[in-house]
Write an enzyme that holds these catalytic residues in place. Structure first.
Site, PDB file in Angstrom:
ATOM      1  N   GLY A 122       0.829  -3.247  31.098  1.00  0.00           N
ATOM      2  CA  GLY A 122       1.406  -3.174  30.034  1.00  0.00           C
ATOM      3  C   GLY A 122       2.724  -3.868  30.216  1.00  0.00           C
ATOM      4  O   GLY A 122       3.369  -4.153  31.252  1.00  0.00           O
TER       5      GLY A 122
ATOM      6  N   ASN B 250       4.552   2.869  30.579  1.00  0.00           N
ATOM      7  CA  ASN B 250       5.973   3.413  29.830  1.00  0.00           C
ATOM      8  C   ASN B 250       5.707   2.995  28.132  1.00  0.00           C
ATOM      9  O   ASN B 250       5.199   2.112  27.872  1.00  0.00           O
ATOM     10  CB  ASN B 250       7.268   3.029  30.276  1.00  0.00           C
ATOM     11  CG  ASN B 250       7.538   3.696  31.448  1.00  0.00           C
ATOM     12  OD1 ASN B 250       7.433   5.006  31.597  1.00  0.00           O
ATOM     13  ND2 ASN B 250       8.319   3.086  32.484  1.00  0.00           N
TER      14      ASN B 250
ATOM     15  N   HIS C  81       9.985  11.445  30.590  1.00  0.00           N
ATOM     16  CA  HIS C  81      10.349  10.285  31.569  1.00  0.00           C
ATOM     17  C   HIS C  81      11.191   9.229  30.946  1.00  0.00           C
ATOM     18  O   HIS C  81      10.440   8.331  30.471  1.00  0.00           O
ATOM     19  CB  HIS C  81       8.952   9.811  32.430  1.00  0.00           C
ATOM     20  CG  HIS C  81       9.343   8.687  33.290  1.00  0.00           C
ATOM     21  ND1 HIS C  81      10.092   8.659  34.346  1.00  0.00           N
ATOM     22  CD2 HIS C  81       8.850   7.406  33.148  1.00  0.00           C
ATOM     23  CE1 HIS C  81      10.307   7.570  34.897  1.00  0.00           C
ATOM     24  NE2 HIS C  81       9.570   6.527  34.212  1.00  0.00           N
TER      25      HIS C  81
ATOM     26  N   GLN D 217      10.023  -2.915  31.306  1.00  0.00           N
ATOM     27  CA  GLN D 217      11.417  -3.129  30.729  1.00  0.00           C
ATOM     28  C   GLN D 217      12.076  -4.481  31.337  1.00  0.00           C
ATOM     29  O   GLN D 217      12.004  -4.648  32.706  1.00  0.00           O
ATOM     30  CB  GLN D 217      12.328  -1.995  31.305  1.00  0.00           C
ATOM     31  CG  GLN D 217      12.037  -0.625  30.422  1.00  0.00           C
ATOM     32  CD  GLN D 217      12.632   0.553  31.249  1.00  0.00           C
ATOM     33  OE1 GLN D 217      12.067   1.157  32.085  1.00  0.00           O
ATOM     34  NE2 GLN D 217      14.052   0.967  30.943  1.00  0.00           N
TER      35      GLN D 217
ATOM     36  N   ARG E 193      16.362  14.457  44.056  1.00  0.00           N
ATOM     37  CA  ARG E 193      16.280  15.188  45.615  1.00  0.00           C
ATOM     38  C   ARG E 193      16.962  14.084  46.649  1.00  0.00           C
ATOM     39  O   ARG E 193      17.733  14.526  47.203  1.00  0.00           O
ATOM     40  CB  ARG E 193      15.018  15.376  45.995  1.00  0.00           C
ATOM     41  CG  ARG E 193      14.252  16.703  45.193  1.00  0.00           C
ATOM     42  CD  ARG E 193      12.829  16.845  45.262  1.00  0.00           C
ATOM     43  NE  ARG E 193      12.430  16.645  46.815  1.00  0.00           N
ATOM     44  CZ  ARG E 193      11.283  15.700  47.157  1.00  0.00           C
ATOM     45  NH1 ARG E 193      10.449  15.070  45.897  1.00  0.00           N
ATOM     46  NH2 ARG E 193      10.895  15.594  48.327  1.00  0.00           N
TER      47      ARG E 193
HETATM   48  P1  NAD Z   1       4.218  -6.255  34.957  1.00  0.00           P
HETATM   49  O1  NAD Z   1       4.257  -7.028  33.900  1.00  0.00           O
HETATM   50  O2  NAD Z   1       4.258  -6.700  36.317  1.00  0.00           O
HETATM   51  O3  NAD Z   1       2.476  -6.178  35.098  1.00  0.00           O
HETATM   52  C1  NAD Z   1       1.684  -5.458  34.035  1.00  0.00           C
HETATM   53  C2  NAD Z   1       0.113  -5.983  33.885  1.00  0.00           C
HETATM   54  O4  NAD Z   1      -0.514  -5.527  33.035  1.00  0.00           O
HETATM   55  C3  NAD Z   1       0.177  -7.617  33.963  1.00  0.00           C
HETATM   56  O5  NAD Z   1      -0.432  -8.167  35.095  1.00  0.00           O
HETATM   57  C4  NAD Z   1      -0.502  -7.658  32.963  1.00  0.00           C
HETATM   58  O6  NAD Z   1      -1.692  -8.817  32.906  1.00  0.00           O
HETATM   59  C5  NAD Z   1      -1.420  -6.536  32.757  1.00  0.00           C
HETATM   60  N1  NAD Z   1      -2.072  -6.110  31.351  1.00  0.00           N
HETATM   61  C6  NAD Z   1      -1.104  -6.162  30.261  1.00  0.00           C
HETATM   62  N2  NAD Z   1      -1.921  -5.737  29.245  1.00  0.00           N
HETATM   63  C7  NAD Z   1      -3.278  -5.359  29.576  1.00  0.00           C
HETATM   64  C8  NAD Z   1      -4.489  -5.000  29.103  1.00  0.00           C
HETATM   65  N3  NAD Z   1      -4.699  -4.903  27.877  1.00  0.00           N
HETATM   66  N4  NAD Z   1      -5.584  -4.820  29.936  1.00  0.00           N
HETATM   67  C9  NAD Z   1      -5.320  -5.258  31.203  1.00  0.00           C
HETATM   68  N5  NAD Z   1      -4.172  -5.486  31.776  1.00  0.00           N
HETATM   69  C10 NAD Z   1      -3.332  -5.763  30.927  1.00  0.00           C
HETATM   70  O7  NAD Z   1       4.571  -5.018  34.976  1.00  0.00           O
HETATM   71  P2  NAD Z   1       4.680  -3.681  35.671  1.00  0.00           P
HETATM   72  O8  NAD Z   1       6.259  -3.815  36.387  1.00  0.00           O
HETATM   73  O9  NAD Z   1       3.723  -3.631  36.926  1.00  0.00           O
HETATM   74  O10 NAD Z   1       4.833  -2.526  34.857  1.00  0.00           O
HETATM   75  C11 NAD Z   1       3.640  -2.006  34.270  1.00  0.00           C
HETATM   76  C12 NAD Z   1       4.190  -0.714  33.648  1.00  0.00           C
HETATM   77  O11 NAD Z   1       4.452   0.496  34.429  1.00  0.00           O
HETATM   78  C13 NAD Z   1       4.993  -0.806  32.680  1.00  0.00           C
HETATM   79  O12 NAD Z   1       4.965  -0.164  31.238  1.00  0.00           O
HETATM   80  C14 NAD Z   1       6.294  -0.095  33.282  1.00  0.00           C
HETATM   81  O13 NAD Z   1       7.344   0.161  32.264  1.00  0.00           O
HETATM   82  C15 NAD Z   1       5.708   0.866  33.930  1.00  0.00           C
HETATM   83  N6  NAD Z   1       6.441   1.790  34.950  1.00  0.00           N
HETATM   84  C16 NAD Z   1       6.370   3.081  34.865  1.00  0.00           C
HETATM   85  C17 NAD Z   1       7.012   3.814  35.787  1.00  0.00           C
HETATM   86  C18 NAD Z   1       7.009   5.147  35.798  1.00  0.00           C
HETATM   87  O14 NAD Z   1       7.855   6.119  36.488  1.00  0.00           O
HETATM   88  N7  NAD Z   1       6.042   5.734  34.854  1.00  0.00           N
HETATM   89  C19 NAD Z   1       7.598   3.098  36.671  1.00  0.00           C
HETATM   90  C20 NAD Z   1       7.770   1.794  36.704  1.00  0.00           C
HETATM   91  C21 NAD Z   1       6.947   1.119  36.020  1.00  0.00           C
END
Ligand code: NAD
Length: 307
Positions: free
Chosen positions: A77, A120, A175, A80, A153
């Site tokens: 997905g 997210n 989160h 940000q 922490r």
């Molecule tokens: P990114 O853009 O580097 O990678 C996202 C990947 O998802 C891409 O390779 C894209 O092709 C793939 N993708 C998109 N739609 C898809 C689908 N329908 N099916 C299969 N693959 C699909 O992004 P990232 O930096 O790796 O971040 C990914 C997610 O993780 C984001 O939503 C980000 O906000 C979240 N994130 C969460 C936390 C947390 O603490 N929960 C921390 C960091 C990032």
């Protein structure tokens, strides 16, 4: 143990790297809608695995290849961009989860699988993944505020000059921007934070606490500003959660899962074991923290209603 990672961008690739180095899984399947990216990541990581543990790492051309996976990590997905909040990703990433979950469920054993959600805005994506999967609430687990709690922490540890490993302090709720630092329950070793400060002749006034909270809340924004995205911290969090599940460790982690009464996912101290969530606990809160946590829950629920 076979695991699948859906979404192999910055986060998914870092998660795969972290997991590969534990020796806990024997097979890892990477799926991304960008197949070229997934194949390149699988090749690179597969070569790296020759220096650590023997993990078979492949890129999946279709969801059929995730069959047999007992844990599926959703890291797909939009992420940000500088200046964006996690909530700004709501509509786009809800569609990503809607695309992924039915395909995952068509290819895994619903009696066994655990889904770890990273995408997210995290808590809403947990709720949506739970709705779409039909899995018991305890087997759809978001990394929640594990990373936020680790940030707290670490910052607190530097202030108190002790190891972060000796600090038990949680960030609760969303989160996201409404998360709540739970000072009331914080301990250093088994000693209440205030008692520890008194014993060590350290001061932790309200202004310092507010500064620490600000740093915790803004950590992701600062990293994204400097690095374009965050991946190492969250990869370590996913790896820790996965280890806790695979080894049935029954540790307390601030993961996000749907409560059985209200269909609301938010982070609270949770005992996690081999079958996912065992028990969600409510720590002692100050009156302010309690109000802020309720408000955080309302924020999550409002966002959920908006998708
Ligand atoms: P990114 O853009 O580097 O990678 C996202 C990947 O998802 C891409 O390779 C894209 O092709 C793939 N993708 C998109 N739609 C898809 C689908 N329908 N099916 C299969 N693959 C699909 O992004 P990232 O930096 O790796 O971040 C990914 C997610 O993780 C984001 O939503 C980000 O906000 C979240 N994130 C969460 C936390 C947390 O603490 N929960 C921390 C960091 C990032």
């Amino acid at each position: 143990m076979k695991v699948a990672i859906i979404g192999v961008g910055s986060v998914g690739a870092a998660v795969a790297t972290a997991i590969k180095n534990t020796g806990l899984v024997h097979e890892m399947v990477l799926f991304d809608r960008d197949g070229v990216r997934a194949r390149a990541a699988a090749a690179d990581l597969g070569h790296a695995a020759a220096f650590s543990f023997d993990v078979k790492i492949t890129a999946a051309n279709s969801y059929r290849e995730i069959r047999g996976a007992e844990i599926v990590v959703i890291a797909a997905g939009a992420n940000q961009k500088p200046g964006q909040t996690r909530t700004d990703l709501l509509a786009a990433n809800a569609n990503v989860i809607r695309d992924i979950i039915p395909r995952v469920m068509a290819n895994v054993d619903a009696k066994k699988v655990k889904i770890i959600v990273v995408t997210n805005p995290l808590d809403v994506m947990v709720m949506l993944a739970r709705d779409l999967s039909g899995l018991p609430a305890g087997r759809v687990i978001g990394t929640g505020t594990m990373l936020d709690s680790a940030r707290l922490r670490t910052i607190l540890a530097r202030h108190l000059d002790v190891s972060p490993m000796s600090i038990n302090a949680y960030v609760l709720g969303e989160h996201g921007d409404s998360s709540v630092v739970n000072w009331e329950s914080a301990t250093v070793g088994a000693i209440a934070l205030n008692d520890f400060c008194r014993a060590m002749k350290l001061s932790l006034p309200q202004t310092t606490r507010k500064t620490i909270e600000h740093r915790v809340h803004n950590a992701a924004y600062e990293i994204i500003q400097g690095r374009g995205a965050t991946w190492d911290g969250i990869a370590a969090a996913v790896n820790d959660l996965m280890r806790c599940i695979i080894n049935d460790e029954k540790r307390i982690l601030t993961v996000s899962s749907c409560s059985s009464k209200k269909n609301l996912a938010m982070s609270l101290p949770t005992i996690v074991g081999g079958d996912g969530v065992i028990k969600v606990l409510m720590p002692k809160l100050s009156a302010d923290e309690s109000g802020a946590l309720r408000q955080s829950g309302r924020t999550i629920f409002r966002n959920y209603k908006n998708i």
